[in-house]
Design a protein around this motif. Structure first.
Motif, mmCIF file in Angstrom:
data_model
loop_
_atom_site.group_PDB
_atom_site.id
_atom_site.type_symbol
_atom_site.label_atom_id
_atom_site.label_comp_id
_atom_site.label_asym_id
_atom_site.label_seq_id
_atom_site.Cartn_x
_atom_site.Cartn_y
_atom_site.Cartn_z
ATOM 1 N N UNK A 30 -7.898 93.058 70.997
ATOM 2 C CA UNK A 30 -7.826 94.230 70.134
ATOM 3 C C UNK A 30 -7.471 93.770 68.734
ATOM 4 N N UNK A 31 -7.781 94.565 67.758
ATOM 5 C CA UNK A 31 -7.508 94.232 66.366
ATOM 6 C C UNK A 31 -6.480 95.196 65.793
ATOM 7 N N UNK A 40 -9.596 98.045 72.800
ATOM 8 C CA UNK A 40 -9.835 96.689 73.273
ATOM 9 C C UNK A 40 -11.327 96.497 73.516
ATOM 10 N N UNK A 41 -11.791 95.275 73.317
ATOM 11 C CA UNK A 41 -13.193 94.957 73.566
ATOM 12 C C UNK A 41 -13.289 93.537 74.105
ATOM 13 N N UNK A 42 -14.429 93.234 74.679
ATOM 14 C CA UNK A 42 -14.705 91.896 75.197
ATOM 15 C C UNK A 42 -15.335 91.075 74.075
ATOM 16 N N UNK A 43 -14.722 89.944 73.703
ATOM 17 C CA UNK A 43 -15.300 89.137 72.625
ATOM 18 C C UNK A 43 -16.642 88.525 72.993
ATOM 19 N N UNK A 44 -16.945 88.399 74.283
ATOM 20 C CA UNK A 44 -18.264 87.929 74.716
ATOM 21 C C UNK A 44 -18.408 86.434 74.805
#
Length: 166
Positions: A30-31, A40-44
């Motif tokens: 998360x930023x 939140x996200x998946x950076x991949x």
């Protein structure tokens, strides 16, 4: 100790590659900007700056470099070189296009053995070839190489790429 582990080398990395791959694939980030938090996200893909696993991941280079064929080389100032490496950055060097492609193919295959792949956005090729009549070198601008079925971007004379932050 499992039979595929090696006491003196980096063989243990093969045992952990699946675990590390799962860890990176399923982790979220998360930023925070000005006190506000993003979802939140998946950076991949990629390794996070300052990640405590970086030394282990960088040790993969000790497993990758030996797959670069010794016969594929370029004589630079009296030294035969086939690769330049620092941490997780790798530059393949060859005197012939076919040799460079063979080195690239072997590196891609070795990375796949660890469940890793090249980041196409961070790859580039630069090719110099003799221009016989004028006895100078010319830069090729058409794609010359492929990695994992994808063309590697070819740098022309006016293009640049950042290597080790420079």
């Amino acid at each position: 100790m499992p039979s595929n582990m090696c006491c003196g080398g980096m063989g243990y990395l093969r045992v952990w590659s699946s675990t590390l791959s799962t860890l990176y694939r399923t982790s979220t980030v998360g930023l925070e900007v000005g006190g506000a938090f993003s979802d939140e996200f998946y950076p991949g893909r990629g390794v996070r700056q300052g990640d405590p696993l970086l030394p282990l991941i960088f040790n993969l280079m000790n497993e990758i470099l030996p797959v670069v064929p010794e016969q594929v080389k370029y004589n630079m100032l009296g030294h035969n070189i086939n690769a330049l490496a620092f941490a997780d950055d790798l530059v393949l060097v060859a005197a012939m296009r076919e040799g460079a492609q063979r080195s690239l193919d072997r590196v891609v295959a070795a990375l796949l053995d660890f469940g890793l792949e090249l980041a196409p956005a961070k790859c580039a090729a630069f090719s110099l070839v003799p221009s016989g009549k004028v006895k100078k070198m010319k830069v090729l601008s058409d794609p010359q190489f492929a990695a994992g079925g994808c063309a590697v971007p070819q740098l022309g004379v006016l293009q640049t790429i950042r290597y080790l932050g420079v």
